[in-house]
Design a protein around this motif. Structure first.
Motif, short mmCIF file in Angstrom:
data_model
loop_
_atom_site.label_atom_id
_atom_site.label_comp_id
_atom_site.label_asym_id
_atom_site.label_seq_id
_atom_site.Cartn_x
_atom_site.Cartn_y
_atom_site.Cartn_z
N PRO A 159 0.88 -1.41 -0.02
CA PRO A 159 0.29 -0.07 0.08
C PRO A 159 0.48 1.11 -0.27
O PRO A 159 0.80 2.34 -1.01
N ARG A 162 2.38 1.85 -3.30
CA ARG A 162 1.63 2.15 -4.41
C ARG A 162 1.45 3.56 -5.48
O ARG A 162 1.74 2.84 -6.25
N HIS A 181 -1.77 0.03 -14.57
CA HIS A 181 -2.73 0.69 -12.85
C HIS A 181 -2.09 -0.21 -12.85
O HIS A 181 -1.66 -1.56 -12.79
N ALA A 183 -1.51 -1.81 -9.05
CA ALA A 183 -2.47 -2.49 -7.17
C ALA A 183 -2.30 -2.37 -6.83
O ALA A 183 -3.10 -2.48 -5.55
N PRO A 185 0.98 -5.42 -5.25
CA PRO A 185 1.73 -6.66 -5.47
C PRO A 185 2.12 -6.13 -6.86
O PRO A 185 1.06 -6.40 -7.61
N GLY A 267 1.41 -10.87 -6.24
CA GLY A 267 0.34 -10.67 -7.47
C GLY A 267 -0.40 -11.95 -7.50
O GLY A 267 -1.43 -11.96 -7.76
N GLN A 279 0.47 -8.12 -12.62
CA GLN A 279 0.80 -9.42 -11.32
C GLN A 279 1.38 -10.32 -12.41
O GLN A 279 0.70 -10.53 -13.30
#
Lengths: 363, 362
Positions: A159, A162, A181, A183, A185, A267, A279
């Protein structure tokens, strides 16, 4: 020495002990040989079992298809006969093979420069008193259990990073395999966590090797007017390069085999991601996460064991290359008199206890 | 009650090696005690989903001298252990397939024991629980076709609701799991493209987008820490984490909120085959929650022919009699949906088919 000693009949020295008293030596030799052979036998047994168990996957799918096909669709295997009856089975572990190589590669790119820098600082620049505590702290990174790295990466780092990852992805989106984009992981995050995990081993070996650079070389460089940096660049690094390379390869072996930390932060997607911020999955990770459910489906289980075999071979190759580098580093030492003599002797003395047994002969 | 629920979640989340109740009174090795009173030790392995149930049942039965050891290694592992006859019973979320039965040591009996809603949970500030979603929309989200929360496809189902433009982050399981199989079976039923992209429904999928996390607990924590995330977790985890969950459109066209009652309704409305291998995904009926999964206890119809003793058979029968009786009440306390009455009586009837070397088990 014995020639001058008094002898009794049969030509034996009076000082010589009876043959029976030599028995412990024989027993010791035999016992140690058996135990040592046990290691080899165990390794061989692993290999044989892996080959036997994975053979059905390789024969149904084909070695090439298995390794290089981007399609980990277990429903094909779940239907059992799908791969047997001439049906084109395109089941493959390429996403995992790529994930393993990619994350290990990222780990090397990030980890090795940091590790070598730390080693250079500790051996060349830092105050003598701080040397031992600093080395110990770096080595302590190796004592953290890998599941802790995984959980930390997943709960804290993912987090927190990110935004950073998204910024990197957006800013350098002109690079291939880069945008998208984010996420949390990802291959990148897994590589970052692995970089921290390989730091201690690469740094410890680099430190050992850099410590073997003869003081004369360094003093000569300094006497010719070189700055500290020029001295490191021209006298230290070239001399230590093979050893550092070997250390990096050992770090690579560690990164390739790492399981649970990667399973948490990569991921867990068994498809090939479009960028390093997407991921994926690694060979070790897929075994850890899917083996439990695979056991009642023979071909699925066999496919996971095939992933294990692939990993085994990959690690073996990397370690062999690492060994050859470190041995070469040793041989360079043999060319000049006195060179590397300190490296040879360094066994238990120089720096970090525990990791110092990294001599060329013992690797 | 709350303690029991949290215990259950903890046990399942850590996939604990043995959710057992090791009775200190022992009597595990004494075969004489086993055959006469039904006291003894039975061993099972399999489903992590149902592990808290078997742990609690075992605890409640320990006062009667019965020790239940359950090794939560996943349904596939449980089936493999039963095939090798190293356990007395297997816990499996999907029913054991015919080819898996033939690979074992004889015909089996499969008892459905509990149901549970697979909730679609999301982390979206300003949006309360009960966002309406249907199978097609959910599939499009998990296929990466719907990328923002205010996408017209979602908005069309939720007229009047104010949706933010947050990017959607899909979270799925990274380990293989019966929960995944239940979830993707629902997606595949409403979007033919799903199978083309992600493969036929199974315990893992070729996820085109999103990030994976291990186990229910991992998915729950990923949803919690990612704004805009959507994922699927078993109901107990959604309740535990206070997640906002979606109302899913069922086969009858109704949007149903995941509750224990809606999960039991799905079980009651699903067709039951003679061998009780019920599947409750996408069940008919207006009140059925569509993504409901089931879990089975699988035993050999004749345990003695499969290498277990008559004492083992008696103990297992006692265990199942309890599970299909008072044990059903325990399930609700653990946030699982019990069997509906009609199915329960069928399961109890099936219990009489247990044999030991051809003779009925006492």
């Amino acid at each position: 020495v014995e020639a001058s000693a008094p002898t009794v009949s049969g030509g034996r020295s009076v000082l010589e002990r009876s043959p029976l008293s030599r028995l412990p030596d024989t027993v010791l030799k035999f016992g140690l040989a058996v135990i040592a052979a046990g290691v080899l036998i165990l390794l061989g047994a692993f290999f044989v079992v892996l080959v036997a168990q994975s053979s059905s996957a390789f024969s149904h799918i084909g070695v090439f298809n298995y390794l290089f096909h981007n399609n980990w669709d277990i429903s094909q295997l779940g239907q059992g006969a799908a791969c047997d009856t001439g049906h084109h089975c395109t089941f493959g572990a390429w996403p995992m093979l790529l994930g393993t190589l990619l994350t290990a590669g990222i780990a090397l790119v990030i980890g090795v420069p940091v590790a070598v820098a730390a080693a250079l600082f500790i051996t060349e620049l830092c105050p003598r008193r701080a040397r031992a505590p600093l080395s110990m702290l770096v080595d302590l990174l190796a004592a953290v259990p890998s599941v802790v790295y995984g959980l930390w990466g997943f709960i804290v780092l993912a987090p927190k990073l990110r935004g950073t990852q998204q910024w990197l992805a957006d800013t350098f989106s002109f690079l291939p395999f880069w945008a998208g984009h984010v996420a949390g992981p990802s291959y990148f995050l897994a590589g970052l966590v692995l970089a921290i995990m390989i730091l201690p081993i690469v740094s410890a070996i680099s430190r050992e090797v850099i410590a073997t650079v003869p003081v004369e070389h360094k003093e000569a460089a300094l006497a010719l007017g070189a700055t500290r940096w020029e001295m490191m660049r021209m006298a230290v690094i070239p001399y230590a390069r093979p050893g550092i390379t070997g250390g990096a390869m050992l770090g690579l072996g560690r990164a390739i085999g790492e399981t649970i930390a990667v399973a948490y932060v990569i991921g867990g997607s068994t498809t090939v991601g479009h960028s390093i911020f997407q991921q994926g999955q690694s060979l070790a990770g897929v075994i850890a996460l899917q083996f439990g459910e695979a056991q009642s489906t023979p071909l699925y289980k066999s496919s996971l064991l095939a992933a294990g075999l692939t990993l085994f071979v990959l690690t073996l190759v990397v370690n062999l290359i690492a060994r050859s580098y470190v041995v070469r580093a040793g041989r360079i030492g043999d060319k000049g008199p006195g060179r590397f003599s300190r490296f040879r002797r360094s066994g238990g003395g120089a720096a970090a206890p525990g990791i110092t047994a990294i001599e060329p002969e013992t690797l | 009650m709350a303690v029991a629920a949290s215990l259950g979640v903890a046990a399942c989340g850590s996939s604990s090696k043995s959710s057992s109740s090791s009775s200190s009174s022992g009597g595990s090795s004494s075969t004489t005690a086993k055959s006469s009173t039904g006291a003894g030790t039975i061993n099972g392995s399999g489903s992590t989903f149902a592990a808290p149930i078997y742990g609690q049942w075992g605890q409640n039965l320990s006062s009667q001298g019965l020790t239940v050891n359950f090794n939560a290694i996943g349904s596939g592992g449980g089936i493999a252990a039963l095939q090798a006859s190293t356990v007395d019973f297997a816990g499996s979320d999907p029913a054991m397939k015919p080819e898996e039965v033939t690979a074992g040591k004889g015909p089996v009996l499969q008892f459905p024991v509990a149901f549970g809603a697979i909730t679609v949970a999301y982390n979206l500030s300003g949006v309360a629980s009960g966002l309406k979603l249907d199978g097609k929309t959910l599939a499009d989200i998990f296929l990466g076709k719907v990328k923002k929360w205010n996408d017209p496809e979602i908005a069309a189902l939720n007229s009047g609701m104010k949706l933010p433009s947050t990017a959607i982050t899909v979270v799925h399981r990274s380990d293989s799991s019966g929960t995944t199989k239940g979830f993707v079976t629902y997606l595949a039923a409403y979007d033919p493209e799903w199978v083309k992209v992600a493969g036929a429904p199974d315990k893992t999928a070729k996820w085109p987008v999103g990030t994976g996390a291990p186990k229910n607990a991992g998915v729950a924590s990923a949803i919690k820490q990612t704004p805009g995330a959507i994922g699927y977790v078993e109901q107990a985890y959604a309740l535990q984490n206070g997640f906002t969950t979606a109302a899913m459109k069922n086969k009858a066209g109704q949007f149903v909120v995941p509750t224990l009652a809606a999960a039991s309704a799905a079980a009651a409305n699903s067709p039951v085959p003679p061998d009780l291998t019920i599947s409750t995904i996408n069940a008919p009926g207006a009140t059925s929650y569509p993504i409901t999964s089931q879990t089975f206890i699988v035993i050999y119809a004749d345990m003695c022919k499969a290498g277990r003793t008559s004492g083992d058979a008696t103990s297992v029968k006692k265990f199942l009699t309890y599970g299909l009786g008072d044990g059903q009440k325990v399930e609700q306390q653990l946030d699982y949906a019990p069997l509906p009455a009609s199915l329960l009586s069928k399961a109890q009837t099936q219990l009489t088919q247990m044999k030991c070397n051809g003779a009925p088990v006492s």
